[in-house]
Design an enzyme around this catalytic site. Structure first.
Site, PDB file in Angstrom:
ATOM      1  CG  ASP A   1       0.461  -2.001   0.155  1.00  0.00           C
ATOM      2  OD1 ASP A   1       1.610  -2.070   0.627  1.00  0.00           O
ATOM      3  OD2 ASP A   1      -0.277  -1.004   0.273  1.00  0.00           O
TER       4      ASP A   1
ATOM      5  CD  GLN B   1       4.930  -3.458   6.305  1.00  0.00           C
ATOM      6  OE1 GLN B   1       4.216  -2.552   6.735  1.00  0.00           O
ATOM      7  NE2 GLN B   1       4.689  -4.722   6.577  1.00  0.00           N
TER       8      GLN B   1
ATOM      9  NE  ARG C   1       4.847   2.345  -2.701  1.00  0.00           N
ATOM     10  CZ  ARG C   1       4.157   2.719  -1.615  1.00  0.00           C
ATOM     11  NH1 ARG C   1       3.820   1.814  -0.703  1.00  0.00           N
ATOM     12  NH2 ARG C   1       3.809   3.978  -1.442  1.00  0.00           N
TER      13      ARG C   1
ATOM     14  CE  LYS D   1      12.531  11.044  12.606  1.00  0.00           C
ATOM     15  NZ  LYS D   1      13.783  10.792  11.861  1.00  0.00           N
TER      16      LYS D   1
ATOM     17  CB  THR E   1      10.594   7.751   2.249  1.00  0.00           C
ATOM     18  OG1 THR E   1      10.850   8.487   3.441  1.00  0.00           O
ATOM     19  CG2 THR E   1      11.636   8.162   1.213  1.00  0.00           C
ATOM     20  CG  HIS E   2       6.287  11.883   2.260  1.00  0.00           C
ATOM     21  ND1 HIS E   2       5.523  10.881   2.814  1.00  0.00           N
ATOM     22  CD2 HIS E   2       5.683  12.209   1.096  1.00  0.00           C
ATOM     23  CE1 HIS E   2       4.504  10.627   2.020  1.00  0.00           C
ATOM     24  NE2 HIS E   2       4.578  11.408   0.973  1.00  0.00           N
TER      25      HIS E   2
END
Length: 315
Positions: A130, A160, A181, A198, A223-224
């Site tokens: 991670d 990221q 990822r 955003k 992601t959602h």
């Protein structure tokens, strides 16, 4: 405002102790965390697998400063790897390097990471390293590259998109054929380091997912966001990639309906399942990211292994 308050709260040690001993807050924690024991995490993954959803187990905890604690953490992580294999579970393992010594000494972390990777290779379990705060990015990528060289196909990395440096990092990882990822970003960083707002963050994420799929050929998309998922599917179709090229990764306790729907349509879906006693900061992070959803959600029943016996009071 809620996010700012929770960010300040997470840094107060006395509040942490109070929260971890308060029944209502502990119950809320089990919405996002499988439980305090390894058995809780294994049970959660077993339940997901029964619904066609893969898992990623993570022993919660970061920024270990005590050298003596590091090998004990590695031992617990190796036990998790062994349990994934012996339990016949479809699960990866997620690992933060500050859990195994990166804050103590990079050489120590390298040693412990090698122990993890040797165990993972023996058990046939994939490890995802991670990504943490921006100050750790270069060391994390360096240690990942060393592990990938020694254990090809056995280890992946998290990137990221909100980091200004991520375009270069993504190109670097794609060139290595790394398993990536991709996340939008998980830490509060200065505007000199990360994209703010955003719209800008979403644009960076969409740009990176297209780059990874177009040139890397596969991607784990964390992601959602329905718009991001839809865009990734469009990119898969555009480049005539198989559905297996895109794995959609969701968090435990968040959008279970979405996970089941995607899995029913043939998309690979994986759920990140945290467990462990150090759940406080992780849960606060979930609440900060989605305060309305978190505070308005209905907690699951406390995992049996984390419940006190009738003869015990809550800690």
């Amino acid at each position: 405002m809620i996010r700012k308050i929770l960010s300040a709260v997470s840094r107060q040690g006395w509040i942490r102790k109070l929260a971890m001993s308060t029944p209502i807050l502990r119950d809320m924690a089990w919405h996002f965390v499988a439980g305090e024991k390894l058995e809780n995490g294994l049970d959660a993954v077993r339940g997901l697998n029964a619904k066609g959803i893969k898992g990623t187990l993570n022993l919660i905890g970061t920024h270990v400063k005590n050298r003596d604690e590091v090998p004990r953490n590695t031992d617990q992580i190796i036990a998790c790897l062994e349990s994934i294999r012996s339990g016949g579970l479809d699960s990866h393992l997620s690992l933060k390097l500050t859990k195994i010594g990166l804050d103590v000494d990079e050489a120590l972390c390298r040693q412990e990471l090698r122990r993890v990777m040797e165990a993972a290779s023996a058990q046939g379990v994939y490890v995802r390293i991670d990504m943490e705060e921006s100050a750790y990015v270069e060391a994390t990528l360096r240690l990942f590259e060393e592990a990938l060289d020694e254990f090809p196909g056995q280890v992946g990395i998290v990137l990221q998109s909100y980091l200004h440096r991520n375009r270069a990092d993504l190109d670097r990882m794609v060139a290595l054929g790394a398993g990536i990822r991709l996340v939008k970003g998980g830490y509060w960083e200065s505007p000199e380091v990360v994209v703010r707002g955003k719209e800008a963050m979403d644009a960076a994420f969409l740009r990176d997912l297209e780059t990874a799929l177009a040139h890397g050929g596969s991607l784990a998309l964390a992601t959602h966001d329905p718009a991001a998922i839809a865009r990734a599917m469009e990119v898969v179709a555009k480049h005539k990639l198989p559905q297996s090229a895109l794995e959609i990764q969701l968090l435990y306790g968040v959008r279970q309906d979405l996970a089941e729907d995607l899995a029913s349509k043939g998309w690979p879906v994986r759920c990140y399942v945290p467990y462990g006693a150090q759940w406080y900061e992780y849960v606060l992070g979930c609440v900060r990211r989605d305060p309305r959803g978190a505070l308005g959600s209905r907690p699951r029943q406390t995992p049996d292994a984390a419940k006190p016996s009738p003869a015990q009071s809550r800690p």
